[in-house]
Write a protein that holds these residues in place. Structure first.
Motif, PDB file in Angstrom:
ATOM      1  N   ILE A   1      22.000  25.112  22.990  1.00 27.95           N
ATOM      2  CA  ILE A   1      23.315  25.475  23.507  1.00 27.95           C
ATOM      3  C   ILE A   1      23.220  26.911  24.013  1.00 27.95           C
ATOM      4  CG2 ILE A   1      25.741  25.858  22.929  1.00 27.95           C
ATOM      5  CD1 ILE A   1      25.242  23.939  20.525  1.00 27.95           C
ATOM      6  N   ALA A   2      23.717  27.146  25.215  1.00 32.13           N
ATOM      7  CA  ALA A   2      23.779  28.499  25.770  1.00 32.13           C
ATOM      8  C   ALA A   2      25.057  28.584  26.597  1.00 32.13           C
ATOM      9  CB  ALA A   2      22.557  28.799  26.623  1.00 32.13           C
ATOM     10  N   ALA A   3      26.080  29.229  26.041  1.00 31.52           N
ATOM     11  CA  ALA A   3      27.373  29.308  26.714  1.00 31.52           C
ATOM     12  C   ALA A   3      27.883  30.745  26.702  1.00 31.52           C
ATOM     13  CB  ALA A   3      28.380  28.388  26.030  1.00 31.52           C
ATOM     14  N   GLN A   4      28.742  31.037  27.654  1.00 30.84           N
ATOM     15  CA  GLN A   4      29.398  32.336  27.722  1.00 30.84           C
ATOM     16  C   GLN A   4      30.900  32.098  27.654  1.00 30.84           C
ATOM     17  OE1 GLN A   4      27.965  35.026  30.723  1.00 30.84           O
ATOM     18  NE2 GLN A   4      29.940  36.074  30.866  1.00 30.84           N
ATOM     19  N   ILE A   5      31.579  32.829  26.801  1.00 32.10           N
ATOM     20  CA  ILE A   5      33.012  32.664  26.590  1.00 32.10           C
ATOM     21  C   ILE A   5      33.759  33.441  27.671  1.00 32.10           C
ATOM     22  CG2 ILE A   5      34.910  32.977  24.963  1.00 32.10           C
ATOM     23  CD1 ILE A   5      32.591  33.158  22.780  1.00 32.10           C
ATOM     24  N   ILE A   6      34.637  32.728  28.406  1.00 30.61           N
ATOM     25  CA  ILE A   6      35.442  33.373  29.448  1.00 30.61           C
ATOM     26  C   ILE A   6      36.902  32.956  29.275  1.00 30.61           C
ATOM     27  CG2 ILE A   6      33.561  33.634  31.106  1.00 30.61           C
ATOM     28  CD1 ILE A   6      34.556  31.110  32.515  1.00 30.61           C
ATOM     29  N   TRP A   7      37.802  33.728  29.888  1.00 27.43           N
ATOM     30  CA  TRP A   7      39.227  33.460  29.747  1.00 27.43           C
ATOM     31  C   TRP A   7      39.735  32.373  30.685  1.00 27.43           C
ATOM     32  CZ3 TRP A   7      42.130  35.130  25.866  1.00 27.43           C
ATOM     33  CH2 TRP A   7      41.728  36.239  25.164  1.00 27.43           C
ATOM     34  N   SER A   8      39.222  32.331  31.936  1.00 30.91           N
ATOM     35  CA  SER A   8      39.753  31.379  32.914  1.00 30.91           C
ATOM     36  C   SER A   8      38.681  31.014  33.936  1.00 30.91           C
ATOM     37  CB  SER A   8      40.964  31.978  33.635  1.00 30.91           C
ATOM     38  OG  SER A   8      40.554  33.064  34.437  1.00 30.91           O
ATOM     39  N   GLU A   9      39.016  30.066  34.782  1.00 28.98           N
ATOM     40  CA  GLU A   9      38.098  29.623  35.835  1.00 28.98           C
ATOM     41  C   GLU A   9      37.804  30.744  36.832  1.00 28.98           C
ATOM     42  OE1 GLU A   9      39.208  25.968  37.751  1.00 28.98           O
ATOM     43  OE2 GLU A   9      39.486  24.939  35.841  1.00 28.98           O
ATOM     44  N   ASP A  10      38.687  31.713  36.933  1.00 24.52           N
ATOM     45  CA  ASP A  10      38.471  32.839  37.849  1.00 24.52           C
ATOM     46  C   ASP A  10      37.224  33.639  37.483  1.00 24.52           C
ATOM     47  OD1 ASP A  10      40.835  32.074  39.060  1.00 24.52           O
ATOM     48  OD2 ASP A  10      42.048  33.557  37.973  1.00 24.52           O
ATOM     49  N   GLN A  11      36.805  33.572  36.226  1.00 29.39           N
ATOM     50  CA  GLN A  11      35.666  34.356  35.750  1.00 29.39           C
ATOM     51  C   GLN A  11      34.343  33.585  35.783  1.00 29.39           C
ATOM     52  OE1 GLN A  11      37.311  35.339  31.878  1.00 29.39           O
ATOM     53  NE2 GLN A  11      37.588  37.457  32.550  1.00 29.39           N
ATOM     54  N   ILE A  12      34.341  32.374  36.286  1.00 32.33           N
ATOM     55  CA  ILE A  12      33.110  31.565  36.305  1.00 32.33           C
ATOM     56  C   ILE A  12      32.011  32.266  37.093  1.00 32.33           C
ATOM     57  CG2 ILE A  12      32.100  29.425  37.225  1.00 32.33           C
ATOM     58  CD1 ILE A  12      34.517  27.945  36.169  1.00 32.33           C
ATOM     59  N   GLY A  13      32.347  32.991  38.132  1.00 28.73           N
ATOM     60  CA  GLY A  13      31.354  33.709  38.927  1.00 28.73           C
ATOM     61  C   GLY A  13      30.635  34.805  38.141  1.00 28.73           C
ATOM     62  N   LYS A  14      31.217  35.252  37.040  1.00 31.29           N
ATOM     63  CA  LYS A  14      30.612  36.300  36.220  1.00 31.29           C
ATOM     64  C   LYS A  14      29.684  35.746  35.142  1.00 31.29           C
ATOM     65  CE  LYS A  14      34.593  39.331  36.784  1.00 31.29           C
ATOM     66  NZ  LYS A  14      35.660  40.054  36.095  1.00 31.29           N
ATOM     67  N   VAL A  15      29.616  34.424  35.025  1.00 31.31           N
ATOM     68  CA  VAL A  15      28.786  33.806  33.992  1.00 31.31           C
ATOM     69  C   VAL A  15      27.326  33.867  34.414  1.00 31.31           C
ATOM     70  CG1 VAL A  15      28.284  31.657  32.766  1.00 31.31           C
ATOM     71  CG2 VAL A  15      30.648  32.294  33.229  1.00 31.31           C
ATOM     72  N   SER A  16      26.486  34.262  33.495  1.00 28.18           N
ATOM     73  CA  SER A  16      25.043  34.347  33.743  1.00 28.18           C
ATOM     74  C   SER A  16      24.503  32.979  34.163  1.00 28.18           C
ATOM     75  CB  SER A  16      24.359  34.819  32.457  1.00 28.18           C
ATOM     76  OG  SER A  16      22.974  34.755  32.582  1.00 28.18           O
ATOM     77  N   GLY A  17      23.504  32.971  35.030  1.00 31.28           N
ATOM     78  CA  GLY A  17      22.953  31.727  35.561  1.00 31.28           C
ATOM     79  C   GLY A  17      22.300  30.829  34.514  1.00 31.28           C
ATOM     80  N   ASP A  18      21.891  31.387  33.392  1.00 37.42           N
ATOM     81  CA  ASP A  18      21.241  30.582  32.355  1.00 37.42           C
ATOM     82  C   ASP A  18      22.216  30.131  31.267  1.00 37.42           C
ATOM     83  OD1 ASP A  18      21.637  33.143  31.428  1.00 37.42           O
ATOM     84  OD2 ASP A  18      19.753  33.234  30.304  1.00 37.42           O
ATOM     85  N   ARG A  19      23.512  30.275  31.521  1.00 32.79           N
ATOM     86  CA  ARG A  19      24.540  29.883  30.551  1.00 32.79           C
ATOM     87  C   ARG A  19      25.601  29.007  31.205  1.00 32.79           C
ATOM     88  NH1 ARG A  19      23.694  32.372  26.127  1.00 32.79           N
ATOM     89  NH2 ARG A  19      22.618  34.351  26.055  1.00 32.79           N
ATOM     90  N   GLU A  20      26.236  28.196  30.375  1.00 33.54           N
ATOM     91  CA  GLU A  20      27.373  27.393  30.814  1.00 33.54           C
ATOM     92  C   GLU A  20      28.651  28.149  30.492  1.00 33.54           C
ATOM     93  OE1 GLU A  20      27.368  24.388  32.396  1.00 33.54           O
ATOM     94  OE2 GLU A  20      25.198  24.578  32.460  1.00 33.54           O
ATOM     95  N   PRO A  21      29.667  28.066  31.341  1.00 28.79           N
ATOM     96  CA  PRO A  21      30.926  28.724  31.009  1.00 28.79           C
ATOM     97  C   PRO A  21      31.683  27.936  29.929  1.00 28.79           C
ATOM     98  CG  PRO A  21      31.101  27.591  33.108  1.00 28.79           C
ATOM     99  CD  PRO A  21      29.678  27.465  32.668  1.00 28.79           C
ATOM    100  N   TRP A  22      32.244  28.634  28.969  1.00 30.27           N
ATOM    101  CA  TRP A  22      33.121  28.033  27.969  1.00 30.27           C
ATOM    102  C   TRP A  22      34.471  28.702  28.137  1.00 30.27           C
ATOM    103  CZ3 TRP A  22      32.855  28.801  21.950  1.00 30.27           C
ATOM    104  CH2 TRP A  22      33.759  27.936  21.340  1.00 30.27           C
ATOM    105  N   ILE A  23      35.402  27.999  28.769  1.00 29.92           N
ATOM    106  CA  ILE A  23      36.717  28.551  29.052  1.00 29.92           C
ATOM    107  C   ILE A  23      37.583  28.444  27.800  1.00 29.92           C
ATOM    108  CG2 ILE A  23      38.781  28.382  30.483  1.00 29.92           C
ATOM    109  CD1 ILE A  23      36.966  27.159  32.674  1.00 29.92           C
ATOM    110  N   VAL A  24      37.935  29.606  27.252  1.00 31.69           N
ATOM    111  CA  VAL A  24      38.797  29.679  26.076  1.00 31.69           C
ATOM    112  C   VAL A  24      39.995  30.534  26.484  1.00 31.69           C
ATOM    113  CG1 VAL A  24      38.974  30.343  23.655  1.00 31.69           C
ATOM    114  CG2 VAL A  24      36.790  29.512  24.561  1.00 31.69           C
ATOM    115  N   GLY A  25      41.073  29.879  26.907  1.00 31.68           N
ATOM    116  CA  GLY A  25      42.255  30.581  27.408  1.00 31.68           C
ATOM    117  C   GLY A  25      43.101  31.184  26.316  1.00 31.68           C
ATOM    118  N   ASP A  26      43.047  30.632  25.116  1.00 31.70           N
ATOM    119  CA  ASP A  26      43.823  31.148  23.994  1.00 31.70           C
ATOM    120  C   ASP A  26      42.902  31.892  23.047  1.00 31.70           C
ATOM    121  OD1 ASP A  26      46.153  29.918  24.961  1.00 31.70           O
ATOM    122  OD2 ASP A  26      45.655  28.036  23.956  1.00 31.70           O
TER     123      ASP A  26
END
Length: 172
Positions: free
Chosen positions: A85-110
């Motif tokens: 598992i390799a994920a990066q915690i982000i607030w919203s879909e707007d931040q997907i571009g900031k996710v490192s290429g070797d990680r999956e975005p994990w959108i946690v809005g709350d």
């Protein structure tokens, strides 16, 4: 030990927390629909941390055993899954571009997130598209060519039985 379902992943990352434990099948309803049965609990080792660019990330591994359908014989086949598992915690879909290429975005809005959903997503992605028994232990093995193409008489027979040969002759 059972893993917590609801967590605050940003707080865990800031504290560098490591979680190790399992989820029972009742926490994996989408996986239960995708396979014939879940044979073992989902065991996971998950490390929450802040990386060198101050992004909150999740690293870890999981393993689980499921029973799926063999695509040769249509009988049940046990599939043991082990993946990272390799994920990066982000607030919203707007931040997907900031996710490192070797990680999956994990959108946690709350503030809180369901850890079982993240793990179940990873397991579903790790499932093979097609499942087979090992060669030699499947009743569907009789349909597998053991020699491969050899240019023998057998290949000529297949060509002669091809229903499109008539169309090829008409074309000439």
């Amino acid at each position: 030990m059972a893993l917590p379902t609801l967590i605050d992943p940003r707080k865990l990352a800031n504290q560098g927390i490591v979680l190790e434990g399992h989820f029972e099948a009742k926490h994996l309803p989408r996986l239960a629909l995708a396979v014939e049965s879940i044979e073992s609990p989902l065991a996971a080792f998950i490390k929450f941390e802040v990386d060198e660019v101050r992004a909150k990330v999740v690293n870890g591994t999981f393993e689980i055993a499921v029973t799926a359908t063999c695509q040769r014989c249509l009988e049940p086949v046990r599939v043991n899954l082990v993946a990272d598992i390799a994920a990066q915690i982000i607030w919203s879909e707007d931040q997907i571009g900031k996710v490192s290429g070797d990680r999956e975005p994990w959108i946690v809005g709350d503030k809180m997130a369901d850890l079982s959903v993240l793990l179940e997503d990873e397991v579903l992605l790790a499932l093979p598209l097609v499942n087979y028994h090992e060669v030699g232990s499947c009743t569907g093995d009789t349909f597998i060519s053991q020699d491969g193409p050899s240019g023998s008489e057998k290949d000529d027979e297949v060509v002669a039985d091809n229903p499109f040969n008539i169309l090829a002759q008409l074309k000439k």
